[in-house]
Design a protein around this motif. Sequence first.
Motif, PDB file in Angstrom:
ATOM      1  N   VAL A  50       0.088  -3.820   3.312  1.00 46.02           N
ATOM      2  CA  VAL A  50       0.764  -4.997   2.769  1.00 46.02           C
ATOM      3  C   VAL A  50       0.976  -4.840   1.263  1.00 46.02           C
ATOM      4  O   VAL A  50       2.047  -5.173   0.733  1.00 46.02           O
ATOM      5  N   TRP A  51      -0.027  -4.322   0.574  1.00 46.03           N
ATOM      6  CA  TRP A  51       0.080  -4.152  -0.880  1.00 46.03           C
ATOM      7  C   TRP A  51       1.224  -3.203  -1.215  1.00 46.03           C
ATOM      8  O   TRP A  51       2.032  -3.476  -2.108  1.00 46.03           O
ATOM      9  N   GLU A  52       1.297  -2.106  -0.488  1.00 43.05           N
ATOM     10  CA  GLU A  52       2.348  -1.112  -0.780  1.00 43.05           C
ATOM     11  C   GLU A  52       3.737  -1.625  -0.420  1.00 43.05           C
ATOM     12  O   GLU A  52       4.698  -1.445  -1.176  1.00 43.05           O
ATOM     13  N   ARG A  53       3.859  -2.308   0.715  1.00 37.08           N
ATOM     14  CA  ARG A  53       5.172  -2.727   1.207  1.00 37.08           C
ATOM     15  C   ARG A  53       5.702  -3.986   0.530  1.00 37.08           C
ATOM     16  O   ARG A  53       6.906  -4.128   0.335  1.00 37.08           O
ATOM     17  N   GLU A  54       4.820  -4.904   0.162  1.00 33.73           N
ATOM     18  CA  GLU A  54       5.265  -6.221  -0.297  1.00 33.73           C
ATOM     19  C   GLU A  54       4.945  -6.535  -1.757  1.00 33.73           C
ATOM     20  O   GLU A  54       5.595  -7.404  -2.344  1.00 33.73           O
ATOM     21  N   PHE A  55       3.967  -5.845  -2.341  1.00 28.93           N
ATOM     22  CA  PHE A  55       3.523  -6.235  -3.681  1.00 28.93           C
ATOM     23  C   PHE A  55       3.546  -5.099  -4.699  1.00 28.93           C
ATOM     24  O   PHE A  55       3.209  -5.323  -5.863  1.00 28.93           O
TER      25      PHE A  55
END
Length: 233
Positions: A50-55
């Motif tokens: 999630v961190w890599e894809r969205e933030f």
Amino acid sequence: MIPDKYLYISPRQASQTLITHILEAMEKEPERPFTIALSGGTTPAVLFEVWEREFAAYTPWARLYFYWVDERCVPPTDAQSNFGLADRLLFGKINLPASHYYRIVGEGAPGEEAILYSSLVKATVPTVDEVPVFDFVLLGVGEDGHTSSVFPDRKDLLTAAEPYAVSVNPYNKTVRICMTGKPMIEAKHTCFLVAGENKCSILKKILDKEQEDIYPASYIWHHARMPKLYASL
């Protein structure tokens, strides 16, 4: 009963909220670096993705320095390596410089590495009374109530003098290096990220004040300076 304020509809939503809280804390103090100690496992894998894809685009990576809560005594190329997991799912994809993370050398001699990593952390993380004070310590919870590879048969590690020590998984006898109790308790934010229906029963016990000394995770929860729970059950 687990209060609704701790519950999220999915591991993805719980991860999104945790990352948002980290970024908000960084926005409040824009002039300084932040230190984060990571855990491994299935739930952190969702967090990394999630961190890599969205933030990734919104994260001030130059101000973040990563450490580990615990590590299995295996090389970083091993599928069980906690560092390897973070490197595959997050660091490698955002090209995080090696100067921004300090891995536990799982392939080293466990006793020596616990001493070396304790010294490294105390030299690079702000300390109070010789206890490293991380900005965020991200923890998981086992069905037996363990956290940071501090298993119920090693509750002595909760009050150990050094920030890291050698631990042995009592179920499969694998050797690990783990953060001991004091850094988990003294962190500015001690965050439990938990997913799965199988964790519901142990979480209820951990949140119960009357059981604070029974499980390692409950001890940390009830003694931490700023405990937070992000649960998807």
